[in-house]
Design a protein around this motif. Sequence first.
Motif, PDB file in Angstrom:
ATOM      1  N   UNK A  34       5.238   7.869  -4.379  1.00 24.69           N
ATOM      2  CA  UNK A  34       3.937   8.223  -4.931  1.00 24.69           C
ATOM      3  C   UNK A  34       3.049   6.991  -4.927  1.00 24.69           C
ATOM      4  N   UNK A  35       1.761   7.207  -4.789  1.00 28.48           N
ATOM      5  CA  UNK A  35       0.767   6.153  -4.961  1.00 28.48           C
ATOM      6  C   UNK A  35       0.048   6.423  -6.276  1.00 28.48           C
ATOM      7  N   UNK A  56       2.107   1.478  -4.735  1.00 30.67           N
ATOM      8  CA  UNK A  56       3.033   2.349  -4.002  1.00 30.67           C
ATOM      9  C   UNK A  56       4.380   2.328  -4.704  1.00 30.67           C
ATOM     10  N   UNK A  57       4.819   3.499  -5.151  1.00 25.09           N
ATOM     11  CA  UNK A  57       6.073   3.638  -5.879  1.00 25.09           C
ATOM     12  C   UNK A  57       7.107   4.336  -5.003  1.00 25.09           C
ATOM     13  N   UNK A  58       8.329   3.835  -5.001  1.00 19.90           N
ATOM     14  CA  UNK A  58       9.453   4.446  -4.306  1.00 19.90           C
ATOM     15  C   UNK A  58      10.569   4.543  -5.338  1.00 19.90           C
ATOM     16  N   UNK A  59      10.857   5.768  -5.810  1.00 23.59           N
ATOM     17  CA  UNK A  59      11.693   5.945  -6.995  1.00 23.59           C
ATOM     18  C   UNK A  59      12.842   6.922  -6.771  1.00 23.59           C
ATOM     19  N   UNK A  60      13.904   6.717  -7.542  1.00 27.11           N
ATOM     20  CA  UNK A  60      15.001   7.679  -7.629  1.00 27.11           C
ATOM     21  C   UNK A  60      15.231   7.970  -9.106  1.00 27.11           C
ATOM     22  N   UNK A  61      15.199   9.253  -9.451  1.00 26.12           N
ATOM     23  CA  UNK A  61      15.483   9.708 -10.806  1.00 26.12           C
ATOM     24  C   UNK A  61      16.865  10.341 -10.788  1.00 26.12           C
ATOM     25  N   UNK A  74       8.102  -1.041  -6.537  1.00 26.42           N
ATOM     26  CA  UNK A  74       6.657  -0.841  -6.527  1.00 26.42           C
ATOM     27  C   UNK A  74       6.016  -1.998  -5.775  1.00 26.42           C
ATOM     28  N   UNK A  75       4.984  -1.679  -5.009  1.00 32.89           N
ATOM     29  CA  UNK A  75       4.194  -2.688  -4.311  1.00 32.89           C
ATOM     30  C   UNK A  75       2.760  -2.533  -4.800  1.00 32.89           C
ATOM     31  N   UNK A  76       2.204  -3.627  -5.324  1.00 38.34           N
ATOM     32  CA  UNK A  76       0.851  -3.592  -5.886  1.00 38.34           C
ATOM     33  C   UNK A  76       0.022  -4.738  -5.325  1.00 38.34           C
ATOM     34  N   UNK A  77      -1.288  -4.540  -5.214  1.00 30.69           N
ATOM     35  CA  UNK A  77      -2.154  -5.642  -4.772  1.00 30.69           C
ATOM     36  C   UNK A  77      -2.256  -6.697  -5.863  1.00 30.69           C
ATOM     37  N   UNK A  78      -2.411  -7.946  -5.444  1.00 28.39           N
ATOM     38  CA  UNK A  78      -2.537  -9.061  -6.383  1.00 28.39           C
ATOM     39  C   UNK A  78      -3.709  -9.921  -5.927  1.00 28.39           C
ATOM     40  N   UNK A  79      -4.576 -10.269  -6.845  1.00 30.42           N
ATOM     41  CA  UNK A  79      -5.699 -11.152  -6.524  1.00 30.42           C
ATOM     42  C   UNK A  79      -5.717 -12.302  -7.528  1.00 30.42           C
ATOM     43  N   UNK A  89      -7.121 -15.823  -3.556  1.00 28.87           N
ATOM     44  CA  UNK A  89      -5.824 -15.403  -3.038  1.00 28.87           C
ATOM     45  C   UNK A  89      -5.766 -13.886  -3.153  1.00 28.87           C
ATOM     46  N   UNK A  90      -5.414 -13.223  -2.080  1.00 25.27           N
ATOM     47  CA  UNK A  90      -5.248 -11.767  -2.082  1.00 25.27           C
ATOM     48  C   UNK A  90      -3.979 -11.446  -1.314  1.00 25.27           C
ATOM     49  N   UNK A  91      -3.020 -10.878  -2.004  1.00 25.84           N
ATOM     50  CA  UNK A  91      -1.742 -10.534  -1.391  1.00 25.84           C
ATOM     51  C   UNK A  91      -1.159  -9.346  -2.150  1.00 25.84           C
ATOM     52  N   UNK A  92       0.116  -9.103  -2.004  1.00 29.38           N
ATOM     53  CA  UNK A  92       0.776  -8.046  -2.753  1.00 29.38           C
ATOM     54  C   UNK A  92       1.960  -8.634  -3.509  1.00 29.38           C
ATOM     55  N   UNK A  93       2.365  -7.934  -4.534  1.00 26.51           N
ATOM     56  CA  UNK A  93       3.572  -8.291  -5.274  1.00 26.51           C
ATOM     57  C   UNK A  93       4.486  -7.077  -5.218  1.00 26.51           C
ATOM     58  N   UNK A  94       5.770  -7.329  -4.950  1.00 19.50           N
ATOM     59  CA  UNK A  94       6.755  -6.248  -4.907  1.00 19.50           C
ATOM     60  C   UNK A  94       7.771  -6.476  -6.012  1.00 19.50           C
ATOM     61  N   UNK A  95       8.042  -5.427  -6.762  1.00 21.34           N
ATOM     62  CA  UNK A  95       9.003  -5.513  -7.856  1.00 21.34           C
ATOM     63  C   UNK A  95      10.024  -4.388  -7.738  1.00 21.34           C
ATOM     64  N   UNK A  96      11.206  -4.661  -8.228  1.00 21.43           N
ATOM     65  CA  UNK A  96      12.252  -3.649  -8.335  1.00 21.43           C
ATOM     66  C   UNK A  96      12.618  -3.530  -9.806  1.00 21.43           C
ATOM     67  N   UNK A  97      13.028  -2.340 -10.210  1.00 20.07           N
ATOM     68  CA  UNK A  97      13.394  -2.140 -11.609  1.00 20.07           C
ATOM     69  C   UNK A  97      14.397  -1.008 -11.732  1.00 20.07           C
TER      70      UNK A  97
END
Length: 156
Positions: A34-35, A56-61, A74-79, A89-97
């Motif tokens: 999901x976005x 951008x979310x990529x999830x398993x429930x 999740x991948x999110x824009x970062x400024x 600076x404009x890039x993305x940050x990716x996190x796992x949880x």
Amino acid sequence: MSKSNGKPAAHADGFRFDMRVLGRGPGEFRDEKRTATAPEGLGSGLVLIPADGDVDLDLRFEAVSEGVLVTGSAVAPMTGECARCLDPVATTVEVSFQELYRYLPDPGESEEDGEERFLDGDFLDLEPAFRDAVVLALPLSPLCSEDCTGLCVECG
């Protein structure tokens, strides 16, 4: 419906997920991509996640006996600004949880006790877990490039 840049529009429910489709039988699972629109107030120091940015979310429930286990990324824009030269600076940050959302608190326990997360009826609100993961992943000193010399080309 899609945005003019060709990406799908952000999902109307954002970080809120209906768990009725999952069921409560341990071992049942559902994958979802999901976005969502980034919530306000995500940032620290020199960087932030724009409040209108697409996440951008990529999830398993997974249904487990205690509740719903969510594993995802999740991948999110970062400024922000470079810590050395102050250029943008404009890039993305990716996190796992991975978070367990319990069905109900134990007898004598309140939902406000501790740091456990609970379902809200049949709904799961992923925003607090997303916030926690992103804030910890944001760099304290973002750089425009690894070899940035800073404001002064001689001394950095």
